[in-house]
Design an enzyme around this catalytic site. Structure first.
Site, short mmCIF file in Angstrom:
data_model
loop_
_atom_site.label_atom_id
_atom_site.label_comp_id
_atom_site.label_asym_id
_atom_site.label_seq_id
_atom_site.Cartn_x
_atom_site.Cartn_y
_atom_site.Cartn_z
N ALA A 176 28.37 39.73 42.49
CA ALA A 176 29.69 39.95 42.25
C ALA A 176 29.76 40.44 40.49
O ALA A 176 30.74 41.07 40.15
CB ALA A 176 30.19 38.55 41.92
N GLY A 177 28.63 40.04 39.68
CA GLY A 177 28.60 40.44 38.63
C GLY A 177 28.49 42.08 38.53
O GLY A 177 29.31 42.74 37.75
N TRP B 75 28.96 44.11 40.73
CA TRP B 75 30.24 44.98 41.25
C TRP B 75 31.21 45.23 40.47
O TRP B 75 31.90 46.14 40.35
CB TRP B 75 31.02 44.04 42.17
CG TRP B 75 32.24 44.32 43.11
CD1 TRP B 75 32.02 45.33 44.25
CD2 TRP B 75 33.48 44.37 42.79
NE1 TRP B 75 33.33 45.62 44.43
CE2 TRP B 75 34.12 45.09 43.69
CE3 TRP B 75 34.02 43.77 41.53
CZ2 TRP B 75 35.56 45.08 43.47
CZ3 TRP B 75 35.57 43.77 41.69
CH2 TRP B 75 36.15 44.45 42.58
N HIS B 76 31.35 44.54 39.25
CA HIS B 76 32.42 44.62 38.37
C HIS B 76 31.98 46.03 37.39
O HIS B 76 32.82 46.40 36.67
CB HIS B 76 32.59 43.20 37.29
CG HIS B 76 33.68 42.26 37.99
ND1 HIS B 76 32.85 41.31 38.72
CD2 HIS B 76 34.67 41.97 38.27
CE1 HIS B 76 33.71 40.42 39.21
NE2 HIS B 76 34.94 40.86 38.75
N GLY B 77 30.69 46.16 37.21
CA GLY B 77 30.61 47.33 36.54
C GLY B 77 29.14 47.53 36.38
O GLY B 77 28.17 46.46 36.39
#
Lengths: 377, 483
Positions: B321-322, B324-326
């Site tokens: 998830a982390g 995925w953000h950047g």
């Protein structure tokens, strides 16, 4: 059709029945309430909102990119035809209210400024402009100031002719330059063109939306790479609001920043800048331009700080050497026999270095009257 | 073309008219065209990528469905995974990988690699990649039949309300809605309009006005003028900003879909009233967290293969998830931080709370003051935990994050809090609407309070007034020149 059945004839749920009964009433009520709210706002609130600390940027004028390889300086109004020009650092932008200049009977006024503008760079850059009168913001901060890297580059190159460009022209110029640089750095042409195409679009959109806000321009230039890397999470462009409502007066905000700026300028740099400024001012005077050097008002703390680095006498001597008047708005008379202490509201700054909007309007009127000889400077 | 631009609303207005006026088949074609125009507006160079992704997945999905041979099905699935993850990896993480290789090579005294090539990120690639991946995986798992036509499938991938920033709508949610057009109803139209107003309000009024203040707070670091109070204000503002920005966009997307008679899944459910990190992820970016749950956490074992394996799966899921953000180390650390949070939360629940589901609602309404106090205490701790972590989203690098935390948490003991800063913090006014939204939702959930139509009427009217007042303003914020 039975009101308690759906189109397919199935019985409706309780929620659906309630929704159907409501019909369009919520929307109508919302619109009515919103209209009433807006009318109430207009009638009762607008007049009572405190005046903003920072002046609104109400000049949609084209952004001027000074180039090539020189900038960013910024211009407001049509500087190509302006008769009266204000030149200097961010104090010029903040402290001069062009509305007041116009009201005072000077319709053809323009403004050119740069962040921490070093006058020894800025003055040669504007020497070809057709003004007949010029107000120069002279202070320790503009005497050999710590310039931004792009401005500093001009120190090793001959000062270019001031080239006023439309945003589109500036973008073309900048992107052509940037394209070559990126390809030289090893990026493929396809990637570079993609990047620049998007950059132009984003920049154009945000700049237009910002009515020529230089903030938008700068932000995008500075963050151009990061912008694309994070574009997936920054979908909506930033839009400004009544920021001035949240702006508050803090006269000590820039004390440390100003000290850091002044610390970085060496005596040698100041001497060199002083010589260039005097020569430029003489050149302006020699061409028949009426020049006024002005020490813009700052907070007492910032004033004392600046005096630690450059004395008032030295600034005055620069003006005298160039043969132009020097107007000091701190302790010298504002009107005949009037001192700053006589004015209960004074020249309040919002951060120590830039005037609040109300103060800037008063200051602008006084300044215009002063340079026209209607008041003692 | 962003949702708050005039161009978008012209495009949407035309699309909306055609959507309801034309026969459904033609309406879908025009919606697809509008979606492609919307996407090309960002950059036409990215169009081939989304076309490749959609074509490969449509084709692979059909082949998976058509064959009974497990090996063949797996091969087609692998093709889809390789294509999607390959594109995502190359365009989103390629630069990050090369940068790190370069750094490692330099540290070892070797010649660095050229890290300057693949740095353009196609807009929305993270979102549509996850959507198309879910399509082929669901067909592979036998949970979904392939789309009837490529047009419908491409429209599912590129449907403009959710194309560039979510919510991540899965094929099984959206494709059936392309079979038959849902008739417009007063409630649906009004709900859509309400969500649009809500989204614009949170984005334009709240988020956009907090952003410069957060920039100013971060800019205080180098000047040495930052106080712990500034840091705490920054934490509050940042948490509100991130929520308002993301939730605002999602609400806009869902509202737009509503006006077209479509139903998108909810993406945010007032996450700051969660009582622990696990519950937070059931309320925050719900479509992403549920996607990760179904396609990462459960395949990794989920809760069925022992406690240790569950913690491992949780950790990997949160790190995913982390990043995925950047593609940056702060995002990685963001994931690690949340991973630790959910693992500790789960551990605590198993040991001391009888393994309760992270969100007891609606079955455990608070009873009495003690219960309410306990619940508010948990919410306070959760917010402390979450807001502290948002610094990873804003800080340029990890050392800045630690510097920020140090000043926020240790600073008050070393140099005092600087309480006077709070007295002048006018931006806290912008936090109020978000607090109010969360509070009303909490009351709604805990006490079974039902939302009445007039609640929405008042809220919408207030937000419209605020938005109109915003539009009337014509000021520029020159906060960046603090010389």
């Amino acid at each position: 059709m039975d009101v308690n059945t759906t189109r397919t004839g199935e019985p409706m749920s309780a929620v659906e029945r309630v929704r159907r009964r409501e019909g369009w009433m919520p929307l109508v009520a919302t619109v009515v309430l919103a209209v009433l709210g807006l009318a109430g706002w207009q009638a009762f609130a607008v007049g009572r909102i405190p005046e903003p600390v920072m002046h609104p940027n109400r000049f949609d004028g084209v952004i001027y990119w000074v180039g090539p390889r020189l900038g960013p300086f910024y211009a407001k109004q049509d500087v190509d035809s302006a008769d009266l020009m204000f030149v200097g650092d961010s104090r010029v932008y903040d402290d001069i209210d062009l509305d007041q200049v116009r009201i005072a009977g000077e319709p053809g006024a323009g403004l050119i400024w740069g962040p921490n503008a070093d006058l020894s760079i800025l003055l040669p850059a504007v020497e070809r402009l057709p003004m007949t009168r010029m107000v120069v913001a002279l202070s320790p901060s503009t005497l050999g100031a710590k310039t931004n890297p792009v401005m500093r580059a001009s120190l090793v190159e001959p000062p270019p002719e001031f080239d006023s460009l439309s945003l589109e022209s500036a973008l073309s110029l900048w992107t052509a330059d940037e394209r070559g640089r990126l390809i030289d750095e090893g990026y493929s042409p396809l990637v570079v063109d993609t990047h620049l195409s998007r950059f132009r679009k984003v920049l154009r959109e945000t700049t237009l939306r910002g009515h020529g806000s230089t903030r938008e321009l700068d932000r995008h230039v500075r963050e151009r790479l990061n912008y694309f890397r994070t574009s997936n999470v920054r979908t909506l462009a930033t839009r400004r609001w009544h920021r001035e409502w949240f702006e508050k007066v803090d006269p000590d905000r820039l004390v440390i920043a100003t000290r850091n700026t002044l610390d970085e300028i060496t005596d040698e740099q100041r001497d060199r800048a002083e010589a260039t400024i005097v020569a430029s001012l003489r050149d302006f005077v020699g061409r028949g331009i009426e020049v006024h050097c002005v020490r813009f008002p700052v907070s007492p703390t910032i004033l004392e700080l600046e005096r630690e680095y450059v004395s008032d006498e030295r600034l005055r001597a620069i003006a005298e050497a160039a043969g132009v008047p020097f107007h000091e708005f701190h302790e010298r008379g504002l009107a005949k026999g009037e001192t700053l202490a006589d004015r209960p509201d004074g020249f309040e700054t919002r951060d120590g270095s830039h005037l609040t909007w109300p103060a800037s309007r008063r200051f602008t009127r006084l300044l215009v009257e002063t340079i026209r000889g209607e008041r003692d400077g | 073309m962003s949702f708050d631009s005039g161009t978008f609303w012209v495009l949407f207005g035309i699309s909306w008219l055609l959507w309801w006026r034309l026969p459904f088949s033609w309406a879908k074609t025009t919606a697809l065209c509008a979606s492609l125009i919307f996407y090309a507006w960002w950059s036409p160079f990215y169009l081939p990528l989304i076309l490749i992704s959609a074509t490969v997945d449509y084709w692979a999905g059909g082949r998976i469905h058509a064959t009974e041979n497990p090996a063949a099905r797996t091969r087609w699935l692998l093709l889809s995974l390789a294509t999607n993850l390959g594109l995502l990896g190359y365009f989103k993480y390629g630069h990050f990988a090369l940068e790190n290789l370069d750094a490692i090579a330099s540290a070892m005294g070797m010649e660095g690699v050229n890290s300057a090539v693949p740095w353009v990120i196609p807009v929305g690639i993270s979102f549509y990649t996850f959507q198309t991946l879910s399509y082929t995986i669901d067909i592979y798992r036998g949970r979904l039949a392939p789309a009837d036509s490529f047009r419908d499938f491409f429209l599912f991938v590129a449907f403009f309300p959710q194309l560039v920033a979510g919510p991540i709508v899965r094929a099984q949610e959206l494709l059936p809605q392309f079979v038959r057009r849902s008739p417009p109803s007063p409630w649906r139209v009004q709900n859509g309009l309400y969500l649009i107003v809500w989204g614009l309000f949170t984005k334009i009024v709240v988020a956009d006005n907090l952003a410069p203040e957060i920039d100013r707070i971060f800019a205080l670091f180098p000047s040495g003028q930052a106080t712990p109070a500034h840091m705490w204000l920054g934490l509050i503002y940042l948490g509100v900003l991130v929520f308002a920005d993301f939730a605002g966009y999602s609400a806009l997307a869902i509202g737009l879909a509503c006006l077209l008679g479509m139903r998108f899944p909810r993406n945010f459910l007032y996450p700051y009233i969660a009582r622990g990190p696990q519950e937070f992820w059931l309320r925050w970016h719900i479509t992403l967290s549920s996607w990760l749950r179904d396609y990462v956490y459960i395949p990794l074992g989920g809760s069925k293969r022992g406690e240790g394996r569950q913690y491992f799966a949780m950790m990997i899921t949160m790190v995913a998830a982390g990043v995925w953000h950047g593609a940056a180390w702060p995002f990685f650390m963001f994931g690690v931080y949340h991973g630790l949070g959910v693992v500790v939360n789960r551990f605590w629940n198993l040991r001391f709370a009888g393994g309760r589901h992270p969100r007891g609602w609606p079955f455990d309404r608070p009873k009495g003051a003690a219960m309410l106090t306990g619940r508010l205490g948990k919410i306070f701790l959760l917010n402390l935990f979450i807001h502290t972590n948002w610094v990873f989203f804003r800080a340029p690098d990890i050392p800045t994050v630690f510097e920020y935390w140090h000043l926020a948490y240790i600073g008050p003991f070393q140099q005092g809090m600087g309480w006077e800063v709070f007295g002048e913090a006018r931006h806290l006014l912008l936090v109020l609407p978000v607090v109010l939204m969360h509070s009303t939702q909490a009351i709604r959930e805990w006490y079974g309070w039902r939302e009445r139509p007039w609640h929405r009427v008042i809220a919408a009217a207030f937000m419209i007034v605020a938005l109109v007042v915003v539009r009337r303003s014509d000021t520029a914020d020159f906060f960046y020149f603090q010389f």
